[in-house]
Design a protein around this motif. Structure first.
Motif, PDB file in Angstrom:
ATOM      1  N   ILE A  41      13.586  59.057 -23.543  1.00 14.97           N
ATOM      2  CA  ILE A  41      14.101  59.708 -24.740  1.00 14.97           C
ATOM      3  C   ILE A  41      13.416  61.066 -24.865  1.00 14.97           C
ATOM      4  CG2 ILE A  41      14.320  59.587 -27.250  1.00 14.97           C
ATOM      5  CD1 ILE A  41      14.129  56.547 -27.011  1.00 14.97           C
ATOM      6  N   PRO A  42      14.156  62.151 -24.885  1.00 17.55           N
ATOM      7  CA  PRO A  42      13.519  63.484 -24.958  1.00 17.55           C
ATOM      8  C   PRO A  42      12.728  63.648 -26.249  1.00 17.55           C
ATOM      9  CG  PRO A  42      15.891  63.647 -25.311  1.00 17.55           C
ATOM     10  CD  PRO A  42      15.633  62.248 -24.867  1.00 17.55           C
ATOM     11  N   ALA A  43      11.542  64.220 -26.136  1.00 17.11           N
ATOM     12  CA  ALA A  43      10.694  64.409 -27.308  1.00 17.11           C
ATOM     13  C   ALA A  43      11.222  65.515 -28.207  1.00 17.11           C
ATOM     14  CB  ALA A  43       9.271  64.730 -26.870  1.00 17.11           C
ATOM     15  N   GLN A  44      11.906  66.483 -27.631  1.00 13.81           N
ATOM     16  CA  GLN A  44      12.390  67.627 -28.393  1.00 13.81           C
ATOM     17  C   GLN A  44      13.652  68.163 -27.754  1.00 13.81           C
ATOM     18  OE1 GLN A  44      12.602  69.201 -31.277  1.00 13.81           O
ATOM     19  NE2 GLN A  44      10.489  69.935 -31.345  1.00 13.81           N
ATOM     20  N   ARG A  45      14.644  68.477 -28.565  1.00 12.19           N
ATOM     21  CA  ARG A  45      15.875  69.089 -28.074  1.00 12.19           C
ATOM     22  C   ARG A  45      15.986  70.511 -28.610  1.00 12.19           C
ATOM     23  NH1 ARG A  45      19.660  65.904 -25.628  1.00 12.19           N
ATOM     24  NH2 ARG A  45      19.457  63.638 -25.851  1.00 12.19           N
ATOM     25  N   PHE A  46      16.476  71.399 -27.766  1.00 10.73           N
ATOM     26  CA  PHE A  46      16.647  72.794 -28.160  1.00 10.73           C
ATOM     27  C   PHE A  46      18.089  73.223 -27.916  1.00 10.73           C
ATOM     28  CE2 PHE A  46      12.192  72.386 -27.025  1.00 10.73           C
ATOM     29  CZ  PHE A  46      11.549  73.068 -28.051  1.00 10.73           C
ATOM     30  N   SER A  47      18.527  74.157 -28.711  1.00 13.41           N
ATOM     31  CA  SER A  47      19.810  74.808 -28.484  1.00 13.41           C
ATOM     32  C   SER A  47      19.556  76.313 -28.592  1.00 13.41           C
ATOM     33  CB  SER A  47      20.843  74.359 -29.529  1.00 13.41           C
ATOM     34  OG  SER A  47      22.088  75.005 -29.307  1.00 13.41           O
ATOM     35  N   PHE A  48      19.060  76.882 -27.493  1.00 17.63           N
ATOM     36  CA  PHE A  48      18.583  78.263 -27.523  1.00 17.63           C
ATOM     37  C   PHE A  48      19.736  79.260 -27.643  1.00 17.63           C
ATOM     38  CE2 PHE A  48      14.989  76.324 -25.040  1.00 17.63           C
ATOM     39  CZ  PHE A  48      14.037  76.484 -26.051  1.00 17.63           C
ATOM     40  N   THR A  49      19.532  80.236 -28.497  1.00 21.97           N
ATOM     41  CA  THR A  49      20.464  81.349 -28.646  1.00 21.97           C
ATOM     42  C   THR A  49      19.896  82.560 -27.925  1.00 21.97           C
ATOM     43  OG1 THR A  49      21.175  80.565 -30.832  1.00 21.97           O
ATOM     44  CG2 THR A  49      21.621  82.880 -30.296  1.00 21.97           C
ATOM     45  N   ASN A  60      20.349  84.309 -42.650  1.00 16.52           N
ATOM     46  CA  ASN A  60      19.819  83.001 -43.049  1.00 16.52           C
ATOM     47  C   ASN A  60      20.237  81.866 -42.126  1.00 16.52           C
ATOM     48  OD1 ASN A  60      18.504  84.096 -45.322  1.00 16.52           O
ATOM     49  ND2 ASN A  60      20.354  83.895 -46.563  1.00 16.52           N
ATOM     50  N   ALA A  61      20.909  82.183 -41.017  1.00 11.01           N
ATOM     51  CA  ALA A  61      21.239  81.139 -40.048  1.00 11.01           C
ATOM     52  C   ALA A  61      19.949  80.582 -39.427  1.00 11.01           C
ATOM     53  CB  ALA A  61      22.150  81.689 -38.965  1.00 11.01           C
ATOM     54  N   ILE A  62      19.968  79.301 -39.096  1.00  8.45           N
ATOM     55  CA  ILE A  62      18.826  78.643 -38.470  1.00  8.45           C
ATOM     56  C   ILE A  62      19.155  78.437 -36.997  1.00  8.45           C
ATOM     57  CG2 ILE A  62      17.280  76.657 -38.498  1.00  8.45           C
ATOM     58  CD1 ILE A  62      17.129  78.382 -41.007  1.00  8.45           C
ATOM     59  N   LEU A  63      18.262  78.872 -36.111  1.00  8.00           N
ATOM     60  CA  LEU A  63      18.538  78.761 -34.677  1.00  8.00           C
ATOM     61  C   LEU A  63      17.252  78.606 -33.884  1.00  8.00           C
ATOM     62  CD1 LEU A  63      17.568  81.787 -33.800  1.00  8.00           C
ATOM     63  CD2 LEU A  63      19.913  82.434 -34.314  1.00  8.00           C
ATOM     64  N   PRO A 127       2.854  85.073 -22.610  1.00 10.86           N
ATOM     65  CA  PRO A 127       3.367  83.700 -22.606  1.00 10.86           C
ATOM     66  C   PRO A 127       4.842  83.626 -22.973  1.00 10.86           C
ATOM     67  CG  PRO A 127       2.143  84.114 -24.613  1.00 10.86           C
ATOM     68  CD  PRO A 127       1.991  85.347 -23.757  1.00 10.86           C
ATOM     69  N   VAL A 128       5.452  82.514 -22.605  1.00 12.43           N
ATOM     70  CA  VAL A 128       6.820  82.215 -23.027  1.00 12.43           C
ATOM     71  C   VAL A 128       6.728  81.401 -24.317  1.00 12.43           C
ATOM     72  CG1 VAL A 128       8.965  81.031 -22.464  1.00 12.43           C
ATOM     73  CG2 VAL A 128       7.707  82.255 -20.676  1.00 12.43           C
ATOM     74  N   LEU A 129       7.432  81.843 -25.331  1.00 13.08           N
ATOM     75  CA  LEU A 129       7.386  81.168 -26.631  1.00 13.08           C
ATOM     76  C   LEU A 129       8.771  80.647 -26.992  1.00 13.08           C
ATOM     77  CD1 LEU A 129       5.761  80.537 -29.277  1.00 13.08           C
ATOM     78  CD2 LEU A 129       6.707  82.680 -30.175  1.00 13.08           C
ATOM     79  N   ALA A 130       8.822  79.373 -27.367  1.00 12.52           N
ATOM     80  CA  ALA A 130      10.047  78.779 -27.887  1.00 12.52           C
ATOM     81  C   ALA A 130       9.900  78.628 -29.395  1.00 12.52           C
ATOM     82  CB  ALA A 130      10.304  77.419 -27.241  1.00 12.52           C
ATOM     83  N   VAL A 131      10.865  79.145 -30.127  1.00 12.26           N
ATOM     84  CA  VAL A 131      10.876  79.038 -31.585  1.00 12.26           C
ATOM     85  C   VAL A 131      11.943  78.025 -31.969  1.00 12.26           C
ATOM     86  CG1 VAL A 131      11.177  80.248 -33.769  1.00 12.26           C
ATOM     87  CG2 VAL A 131      10.153  81.442 -31.816  1.00 12.26           C
ATOM     88  N   LYS A 132      11.522  76.941 -32.563  1.00  8.52           N
ATOM     89  CA  LYS A 132      12.443  75.904 -33.034  1.00  8.52           C
ATOM     90  C   LYS A 132      12.676  76.093 -34.525  1.00  8.52           C
ATOM     91  CE  LYS A 132      14.726  71.954 -32.844  1.00  8.52           C
ATOM     92  NZ  LYS A 132      16.010  71.867 -32.100  1.00  8.52           N
ATOM     93  N   ALA A 133      13.941  76.208 -34.914  1.00  3.54           N
ATOM     94  CA  ALA A 133      14.333  76.347 -36.319  1.00  3.54           C
ATOM     95  C   ALA A 133      13.767  77.613 -36.940  1.00  3.54           C
ATOM     96  CB  ALA A 133      13.925  75.123 -37.137  1.00  3.54           C
ATOM     97  N   GLY A 134      14.090  78.754 -36.329  1.00  4.08           N
ATOM     98  CA  GLY A 134      13.765  80.045 -36.923  1.00  4.08           C
ATOM     99  C   GLY A 134      14.909  80.523 -37.798  1.00  4.08           C
ATOM    100  N   LYS A 135      14.578  81.332 -38.795  1.00  2.49           N
ATOM    101  CA  LYS A 135      15.586  81.798 -39.759  1.00  2.49           C
ATOM    102  C   LYS A 135      15.927  83.260 -39.505  1.00  2.49           C
ATOM    103  CE  LYS A 135      16.435  81.993 -44.761  1.00  2.49           C
ATOM    104  NZ  LYS A 135      15.845  81.693 -46.091  1.00  2.49           N
ATOM    105  N   VAL A 136      17.215  83.565 -39.399  1.00  6.88           N
ATOM    106  CA  VAL A 136      17.677  84.924 -39.112  1.00  6.88           C
ATOM    107  C   VAL A 136      17.626  85.772 -40.380  1.00  6.88           C
ATOM    108  CG1 VAL A 136      19.635  86.323 -38.352  1.00  6.88           C
ATOM    109  CG2 VAL A 136      19.148  84.146 -37.220  1.00  6.88           C
ATOM    110  N   ASN A 137      17.112  86.979 -40.230  1.00  3.12           N
ATOM    111  CA  ASN A 137      17.105  87.956 -41.316  1.00  3.12           C
ATOM    112  C   ASN A 137      17.853  89.188 -40.837  1.00  3.12           C
ATOM    113  OD1 ASN A 137      16.123  90.293 -42.944  1.00  3.12           O
ATOM    114  ND2 ASN A 137      14.852  88.733 -43.921  1.00  3.12           N
ATOM    115  N   ASP A 138      18.724  89.725 -41.676  1.00  2.00           N
ATOM    116  CA  ASP A 138      19.529  90.872 -41.242  1.00  2.00           C
ATOM    117  C   ASP A 138      19.157  92.162 -41.957  1.00  2.00           C
ATOM    118  OD1 ASP A 138      20.558  90.510 -43.772  1.00  2.00           O
ATOM    119  OD2 ASP A 138      22.644  90.286 -43.152  1.00  2.00           O
TER     120      ASP A 138
END
Length: 373
Positions: A41-49, A60-63, A127-138
């Motif tokens: 079972i994967p510990a974490q799933r990502f849907s990278f944009t 305010n989109a979460i990605l 380093p390579v950084l993965a951001v899980k559930a970041g909020k978009v600001n325009d």
């Protein structure tokens, strides 16, 4: 293992996961650890944009986003609209799309993952950084910020992370990059007002009921070093620091008249007087805590201690900012002090002048001039 949970459609305002359902745990629900779980079972799933697609995301989109950290700015203290103070740190991510984005960390992220990333970048390890559930600001371009449910994961063992690492090390480090964030957004999209130093006086800025906000491209040519900061009260009143000026008492401690307490240590906050110059003239400006730290890349307390201990880093930090071009966001307002009135320029934002972004601004400015003829 989760048992006796209640399955309901997710509340999209609070659940940012890529699914339509969520499990509610109630008084009869149970949670059991599975010690024989075989990692299937994967510990974490990502849907990278990809970064270039973030421009198309709504405010305010979460990605999720992943990229190589190319720069880390110092941690600063900012005051929120509710009066509370919090920590803020910005970093820059780039990926194979040829774009970069500013990621803003808030609160505990600044001194946890942010401090770790700063140390790695300063050592030349990007380093390579993965951001899980970041909020978009325009606001003035697109950026990504952390929220309470965000996760920042460094050098994950993921295929996407390995691909980015290989790309960056094999030439991506030197690849040209366009930022989608405010630091490098062409000025036409910033809705900013550019002025020269001479125009601040010639146009009578700051003389109205409200302050004028302008951006000046200028060089720092002088600092008043005898009083670049003040000693501040470290006492926390609720969630806020007092920050009133403290003085040395006869006991050797620091006395705050407002709190009516003494403290063995004090804090330091910037009150930086600097002279700036462009091709039209010179003027004075004041940089307070956040903008002073943005300019010098060093906390007021650290700089104060360097000066007190005759540490050569004190002089080095000041000299490295001299005769460098910056874009300075200024608040211009006429103020009266001790029955003497004058126009005061306060530095609200500091950006090191980027030749590529400035060229785009000038090209856009020339195009608008031609179109208006």
């Amino acid at each position: 293992m989760v048992s006796r949970g209640n399955l309901k459609p997710k509340k999209k305002d609070y659940n940012h996961l890529n699914n339509e359902w969520e499990i509610f745990l109630e008084s009869q629900s149970t949670i059991e650890l599975c010690p024989d779980e075989n990692s299937c079972i994967p510990a974490q799933r990502f849907s990278f944009t990809p970064i270039d697609k973030i421009e198309e995301s709504q405010n305010n989109a979460i990605l999720d986003v992943i990229g190589v950290v190319t720069s880390v700015n110092p941690c600063t203290t900012v005051q929120r609209k509710n009066g509370m103070e919090t920590q803020k740190r910005t970093i820059t991510l780039k990926d194979m799309s040829g774009q970069s984005v500013e990621v803003t960390m808030w609160g505990d992220f600044c001194n946890r993952e942010g401090l770790q990333l700063q140390g790695m970048v300063e050592c030349g390890a990007f380093p390579v950084l993965a951001v899980k559930a970041g909020k978009v600001n325009d606001y003035s371009g697109k950026s990504v910020g952390t929220i309470s449910s965000s996760q920042l994961l460094i050098n994950l063992d993921l295929a996407e992370a390995h691909s980015l690492r290989q790309w960056f090390d094999c030439g991506g480090r030197d690849a040209s990059t366009q930022s989608i964030s405010r630091d490098f957004t062409p000025a036409a999209a910033r809705n900013e007002i550019r002025k020269t130093v001479a125009q601040i006086k010639d146009d009578g800025l700051g003389m109205g009921d409200k302050p004028d906000w302008v951006t000046v491209k200028a060089t720092v040519i002088f600092f008043k070093t005898e009083s670049f900061c003040y000693t501040a009260c470290p006492n926390m009143i609720g969630d806020r620091q007092c920050n009133k000026k403290v003085t040395k008492s006869d006991s050797g401690n620091w006395l705050c008249d407002k709190c009516n307490q003494e403290f063995p240590e004090c804090d330091c906050r910037y009150l930086l007087q600097l002279q700036i110059q462009d091709h039209t003239g010179t003027t004075w400006a004041t940089a307070f805590q956040e903008s002073g730290q943005e300019l010098l890349g060093c906390s007021a307390r650290d700089l104060y201690m360097f000066k007190e201990n005759d540490d050569p880093r004190y002089t080095d930090i000041l000299l490295q900012c001299m005769y460098q071009q910056y874009l300075l966001r200024l608040k211009v307002k006429y103020e009266t002090y001790s029955d003497e009135g004058r126009v005061k320029n306060t530095v609200a934002k500091v950006e090191r002048m980027d030749p590529s972004a400035e060229s785009k601004y000038l090209i856009d400015f020339i195009s608008r001039l031609i179109a208006s003829c």
